[in-house]
Design an enzyme around this catalytic site. Structure first.
Site, PDB file in Angstrom:
ATOM      1  N   GLU A 189       1.475  -5.695  13.757  1.00  0.00           N
ATOM      2  CA  GLU A 189       0.305  -5.672  14.633  1.00  0.00           C
ATOM      3  C   GLU A 189      -0.331  -7.068  14.648  1.00  0.00           C
ATOM      4  O   GLU A 189      -0.872  -7.508  15.652  1.00  0.00           O
ATOM      5  CB  GLU A 189      -0.685  -4.629  14.124  1.00  0.00           C
ATOM      6  CG  GLU A 189      -1.768  -4.264  15.117  1.00  0.00           C
ATOM      7  CD  GLU A 189      -2.757  -3.234  14.555  1.00  0.00           C
ATOM      8  OE1 GLU A 189      -2.598  -2.802  13.401  1.00  0.00           O
ATOM      9  OE2 GLU A 189      -3.697  -2.900  15.290  1.00  0.00           O
TER      10      GLU A 189
ATOM     11  N   ARG B  55       0.819  -1.222   0.000  1.00  0.00           N
ATOM     12  CA  ARG B  55       0.000   0.000   0.000  1.00  0.00           C
ATOM     13  C   ARG B  55       0.847   1.263   0.000  1.00  0.00           C
ATOM     14  O   ARG B  55       0.371   2.335  -0.384  1.00  0.00           O
ATOM     15  CB  ARG B  55      -0.977  -0.037   1.179  1.00  0.00           C
ATOM     16  CG  ARG B  55      -2.061  -1.081   0.982  1.00  0.00           C
ATOM     17  CD  ARG B  55      -3.022  -1.112   2.155  1.00  0.00           C
ATOM     18  NE  ARG B  55      -2.428  -1.735   3.318  1.00  0.00           N
ATOM     19  CZ  ARG B  55      -2.647  -3.001   3.687  1.00  0.00           C
ATOM     20  NH1 ARG B  55      -3.448  -3.764   2.993  1.00  0.00           N
ATOM     21  NH2 ARG B  55      -2.063  -3.484   4.765  1.00  0.00           N
TER      22      ARG B  55
HETATM   23  P1  AMP Z   1       2.580  -1.631  11.828  1.00  0.00           P
HETATM   24  O1  AMP Z   1       3.881  -2.292  11.518  1.00  0.00           O
HETATM   25  O2  AMP Z   1       1.869  -2.258  12.980  1.00  0.00           O
HETATM   26  O3  AMP Z   1       2.710  -0.130  11.971  1.00  0.00           O
HETATM   27  O4  AMP Z   1       1.626  -1.942  10.614  1.00  0.00           O
HETATM   28  C1  AMP Z   1       1.630  -1.142   9.524  1.00  0.00           C
HETATM   29  C2  AMP Z   1       1.342  -1.890   8.251  1.00  0.00           C
HETATM   30  O5  AMP Z   1       0.250  -2.810   8.348  1.00  0.00           O
HETATM   31  C3  AMP Z   1       0.968  -0.897   7.225  1.00  0.00           C
HETATM   32  O6  AMP Z   1       1.614  -1.293   6.045  1.00  0.00           O
HETATM   33  C4  AMP Z   1      -0.532  -0.982   7.102  1.00  0.00           C
HETATM   34  O7  AMP Z   1      -0.865  -1.025   5.750  1.00  0.00           O
HETATM   35  C5  AMP Z   1      -0.921  -2.284   7.768  1.00  0.00           C
HETATM   36  N1  AMP Z   1      -1.872  -2.129   8.887  1.00  0.00           N
HETATM   37  C6  AMP Z   1      -1.658  -2.472  10.185  1.00  0.00           C
HETATM   38  N2  AMP Z   1      -2.720  -2.223  10.953  1.00  0.00           N
HETATM   39  C7  AMP Z   1      -3.642  -1.683  10.160  1.00  0.00           C
HETATM   40  C8  AMP Z   1      -4.966  -1.182  10.360  1.00  0.00           C
HETATM   41  N3  AMP Z   1      -5.559  -1.200  11.570  1.00  0.00           N
HETATM   42  N4  AMP Z   1      -5.622  -0.678   9.307  1.00  0.00           N
HETATM   43  C9  AMP Z   1      -5.035  -0.640   8.090  1.00  0.00           C
HETATM   44  N5  AMP Z   1      -3.795  -1.098   7.820  1.00  0.00           N
HETATM   45  C10 AMP Z   1      -3.108  -1.616   8.837  1.00  0.00           C
END
Ligand code: AMP
Length: 180
Positions: free
Chosen positions: A101, A64
């Protein structure tokens, strides 16, 4: 960039509860990317943030982060560098494993993608825990560019992902949601 323009973009982001696993409020930006007015606002907002920073490379995180990252690179007259999942990049790479996450993952970058002359902004669509961006930041930093900025379209404030990054790194997002 006017707040009401960013509010317009926020209003077309779709929330999907319990995707891809229970408990996650997934912010689906595809509904903002498909809206021509919202897309233009995001494009302008990103350009406004980085137009005076001398950026030479925009690094976009698969998948994305390729959308906004490529738009920004074109507008800045900078190059675009993809950070990809393992096994996708054809030449020699360096890689990093990280916690997400939901689950763990690995990202890779071409070894020759960044030089010590570069001023880099790393872009992803959304900041959740920050694990993905921190891995990207460490990878890019290890290539010794002059400076590294971090940018997102959207930030989930409830997870406080920003706290992961070193205090001297400028981190921006266009808008945020209170969600965890
Ligand atoms: P993080 O490493 O936890 O900051 O996760 C970020 C990545 O996971 C990004 O590339 C987002 O596209 C995707 N992502 C994680 N959590 C979400 C969420 N609640 N909504 C949309 N995309 C998410």
């Amino acid at each position: 960039m006017k707040q009401e323009q960013l509010d317009k973009v926020k209003s077309v982001v779709r929330n999907i509860p319990d995707f891809p696993v229970p408990g996650i409020q997934f912010k689906d930006l595809t509904t903002a990317f498909k809206d021509p007015e919202a897309l233009q606002i995001m494009r302008q907002g990103l350009h406004d943030l980085y137009k005076d920073k001398g950026i030479t490379k925009v690094v976009g995180i698969e998948a994305r982060g390729f959308i906004g990252g490529a738009m920004l690179a074109v507008d800045l007259n900078a190059g675009f560098v993809p950070l990809r999942k393992p096994g996708k990049l054809p030449a020699e790479t360096i890689q990093k494993e990280y916690a997400k996450e939901y689950g763990t993952d690995v990202i890779e970058i071409h070894k020759d993608a960044i030089s010590s002359d570069d001023i880099v902004v790393i872009h992803d669509d959304l900041l959740a825990t920050g694990g993905t961006m921190m891995a990207a930041y460490e990878l890019v930093k290890s290539m010794n560019p002059k400076k590294v900025y971090i940018n997102f379209i959207c930030e989930l404030l409830g997870l406080n992902g920003r706290a992961l990054f070193p205090a001297d790194v400028e981190v921006t997002s266009l808008f945020d949601f209170p969600d965890k």
